[in-house]
Design a protein around this motif. Structure first.
Motif: not given
Length: 85
Positions: A2-4, A6-7
């Motif tokens: 999920k962080t990838q 979002l980034v």
């Protein structure tokens, strides 16, 4: 994962904001600027046409009502006339 995502989404947003052009506005080929207004010496430039008039963007009146006041008599506040049926 999920962080990838979002980034990646953030990077795409930054890239899209960098796409805006900063060149002066020009009419489309085959088109011309609007006619010279009556009483004006020259035709307005594109920057002048993009500037809103004082009527289109009036200043705010930030005067706050500090005390309630009874409304005065309004001579134009008349009941509607009866319509013939």
């Amino acid at each position: 994962m999920k962080t990838q995502a979002l980034v990646g989404l953030g990077l795409m947003a930054v890239a899209l904001t960098a796409c805006g052009g900063r060149q002066p506005l020009k009419p489309v080929k085959g088109q011309s600027l609007p006619a010279v207004p009556v009483g004006a010496a020259t035709a307005p430039t594109a920057a002048q046409l993009m500037q809103p008039s004082i009527q289109a963007r009036p200043e705010r009146n930030v005067e706050l009502l500090t005390q309630s006041r009874k409304r005065g008599d309004d001579p134009f506040d008349l009941p509607p006339e009866k319509q013939p049926q």
